[in-house]
Design a protein around this motif. Structure first.
Motif, short mmCIF file in Angstrom:
data_model
loop_
_atom_site.label_atom_id
_atom_site.label_comp_id
_atom_site.label_asym_id
_atom_site.label_seq_id
_atom_site.Cartn_x
_atom_site.Cartn_y
_atom_site.Cartn_z
N GLU A 1 -33.21 -48.02 -24.24
CA GLU A 1 -33.59 -47.23 -25.35
C GLU A 1 -35.22 -46.73 -25.35
O GLU A 1 -35.52 -45.71 -25.86
N ILE A 2 -36.11 -47.54 -24.56
CA ILE A 2 -37.25 -47.27 -24.24
C ILE A 2 -37.20 -45.90 -23.42
O ILE A 2 -38.25 -44.94 -23.66
N ILE A 3 -36.44 -45.70 -22.38
CA ILE A 3 -36.31 -44.67 -21.58
C ILE A 3 -35.81 -43.48 -22.25
O ILE A 3 -36.76 -42.53 -22.22
N LYS A 4 -34.84 -43.74 -23.22
CA LYS A 4 -34.48 -42.42 -24.03
C LYS A 4 -35.59 -41.98 -24.89
O LYS A 4 -35.72 -40.68 -25.15
N ALA A 5 -36.27 -42.91 -25.51
CA ALA A 5 -37.42 -42.51 -26.38
C ALA A 5 -38.26 -41.58 -25.67
O ALA A 5 -38.93 -40.39 -26.02
N ALA A 6 -38.80 -42.34 -24.41
CA ALA A 6 -39.67 -41.27 -23.60
C ALA A 6 -39.01 -39.89 -23.34
O ALA A 6 -39.84 -38.93 -23.35
N GLN A 7 -37.74 -39.79 -22.95
CA GLN A 7 -37.40 -38.56 -22.41
C GLN A 7 -37.13 -37.64 -23.62
O GLN A 7 -37.46 -36.43 -23.61
N ILE A 8 -37.10 -38.25 -25.06
CA ILE A 8 -37.02 -37.29 -26.20
C ILE A 8 -38.35 -36.66 -26.41
O ILE A 8 -38.62 -35.73 -26.94
N ASP A 9 -39.29 -37.36 -25.96
CA ASP A 9 -40.71 -37.14 -26.26
C ASP A 9 -41.12 -36.10 -25.05
O ASP A 9 -42.35 -35.58 -25.07
N GLY A 10 -40.35 -35.80 -24.02
CA GLY A 10 -40.62 -34.83 -23.13
C GLY A 10 -41.08 -35.33 -22.10
O GLY A 10 -41.57 -34.72 -20.93
N ALA A 11 -41.08 -36.78 -21.61
CA ALA A 11 -41.84 -37.11 -20.33
C ALA A 11 -40.91 -37.06 -19.20
O ALA A 11 -39.54 -36.92 -19.13
N SER A 12 -41.34 -36.67 -18.11
CA SER A 12 -40.82 -36.32 -16.93
C SER A 12 -40.13 -37.69 -16.32
O SER A 12 -40.94 -38.72 -16.74
N THR A 13 -39.41 -37.61 -15.33
CA THR A 13 -38.95 -38.97 -14.94
C THR A 13 -40.23 -39.75 -13.95
O THR A 13 -39.92 -40.93 -14.01
N MET A 14 -40.92 -38.75 -13.46
CA MET A 14 -41.90 -39.50 -12.77
C MET A 14 -42.87 -40.30 -13.51
O MET A 14 -43.41 -41.34 -13.18
N THR A 15 -43.12 -39.55 -14.67
CA THR A 15 -43.90 -40.28 -15.47
C THR A 15 -43.44 -41.41 -16.26
O THR A 15 -43.96 -42.49 -16.55
N ILE A 16 -41.99 -41.43 -16.41
CA ILE A 16 -41.30 -42.42 -17.22
C ILE A 16 -41.48 -43.86 -16.10
O ILE A 16 -41.81 -44.86 -16.55
N TYR A 17 -41.42 -43.56 -14.92
CA TYR A 17 -41.43 -44.52 -13.87
C TYR A 17 -42.83 -45.08 -13.61
O TYR A 17 -43.04 -46.36 -13.85
N ARG A 18 -43.79 -44.19 -13.75
CA ARG A 18 -45.10 -44.55 -13.60
C ARG A 18 -45.84 -45.15 -14.74
O ARG A 18 -46.75 -46.21 -14.82
N ARG A 19 -45.44 -44.51 -16.04
CA ARG A 19 -46.30 -45.26 -17.39
C ARG A 19 -45.53 -46.35 -17.92
O ARG A 19 -46.13 -47.03 -18.66
N ILE A 20 -44.21 -46.21 -17.86
CA ILE A 20 -43.35 -47.16 -18.63
C ILE A 20 -42.57 -48.31 -17.74
O ILE A 20 -42.62 -49.58 -17.66
N ILE A 21 -41.76 -47.86 -16.83
CA ILE A 21 -40.81 -48.66 -16.03
C ILE A 21 -41.64 -49.62 -15.15
O ILE A 21 -41.27 -50.90 -15.25
N ILE A 22 -42.48 -48.98 -14.34
CA ILE A 22 -43.13 -50.00 -13.31
C ILE A 22 -44.02 -50.88 -14.17
O ILE A 22 -44.01 -52.09 -13.50
N PRO A 23 -44.86 -50.64 -14.99
CA PRO A 23 -45.65 -51.56 -15.78
C PRO A 23 -44.77 -52.47 -16.37
O PRO A 23 -45.40 -53.84 -16.57
#
Length: 300
Positions: A194-216
């Protein structure tokens, strides 16, 4: 259960005692052969033991003073620092990269995962012998490249005192990266979609999702990987023995190899025991804070 109720129901009493009875032998074995021998080694480190244990001569901290004044021990610590830093960092980077690659739901993931994990199924002795043959200038990579026409090719790191420690790093990374990949992949698959989907809806790129959300969010996995790799690095012995036996000279000595050489090779059991205690303290310095953070976090 009260004493009166237990006396009235012997079957319930037996059920309460059965787990303790079953675990008692294992507990006794661990108490003697783990903690008992740790205490025995600690006592030896304060004795003047040479070929055999000698508790009639006590030298206090002299073995530790001699240890840290010995050039081979300093070399072993320097090699451990080089090996540990490169081993942990490179394994973490490669393991994370492989995990992210497999997390893309690519075809053939079921085939690639066991391929990446296969080296971890081998013992460090097997890995060391294989890499020793591969890096040997007479029969390995250099010989093969020169035999196919590249006569100027040279790769003699395993024979070079300044570069030999890096060949140990290469072999260790090859063996452990797949295991680290499995840890990171499990962490990636555990992130809430759900966190990833919310970030994708906000227009975040795959790289940004990994760097700013998933890896932390994977900090606990990074910490676990660090603890596992660090204690493997500190205990590194069989891989070094199989590849170089500490050579050339003392170029690839590690604390574990120093302990073996001085305890059994040079009849310095007291100083060998002191080096073992220092290694144990290194491991405790890593594991105890980790356990405290884990158990403390759960209590909160």
């Amino acid at each position: 259960m009260t004493a009166r109720a237990a006396a009235a129901n012997p079957r319930a009493t037996l059920q309460d005692l059965l787990p303790k009875i079953v675990l008692a032998p294992s507990f006794a074995v661990i108490l003697i052969f783990v903690y008992g021998f740790i205490a025995f080694t600690a006592v030896l480190s304060f004795s003047g033991s040479k070929l055999l244990p000698d508790f009639s001569t006590w030298v206090g901290l002299n073995n530790y003073v001699r240890l840290f004044n010995h050039p081979n021990w300093i070399t072993a610590l320097q090699n451990l620092a080089i090996f540990s830093i490169l081993y942990i960092v490179v394994c973490s980077v490669i393991g994370l990269a492989l995990a992210i690659f497999l997390d893309q739901k690519i075809r053939g993931e079921g085939l690639l995962r066991p391929i990446y994990l296969y080296p971890m199924a081998l013992s460090f002795i097997v890995t060391g012998v294989a890499w020793k043959w591969f890096l040997d200038p007479g029969i390995g990579l250099e010989h093969v490249m020169q035999s196919i026409g590249w006569e100027s090719f040279s790769f003699r790191w395993i024979k070079d005192g300044k570069m030999a420690i890096y060949t140990i790093v290469i072999a260790a990374v090859w063996q452990s990266s797949g295991f680290v990949m499995a840890m990171f992949l499990a962490g990636l698959r555990g992130v809430d979609n759900e966190i990833i989907k919310a970030a994708q809806i906000d227009g975040a790129s795959t790289m940004t999702i990994y760097r700013r959300i998933i890896i932390p969010l994977m900090r606990p996995v990074f910490l676990s990987a660090f603890v596992v790799l660090a204690h493997l690095a500190i205990k590194s012995y069989d891989l070094v023995v199989a590849m170089t036996d500490g050579g050339p000279g003392t170029a690839t000595w590690t604390p574990a190899l120093f302990m073996q050489k001085f305890t059994f090779g040079r009849n310095e059991m007291g100083m060998g025991a002191a080096s073992a205690i220092i290694m144990m303290m290194m491991i405790f310095a890593i594991i105890v804070p980790y356990l405290y953070s884990e158990l403390g976090g759960k209590k909160k």
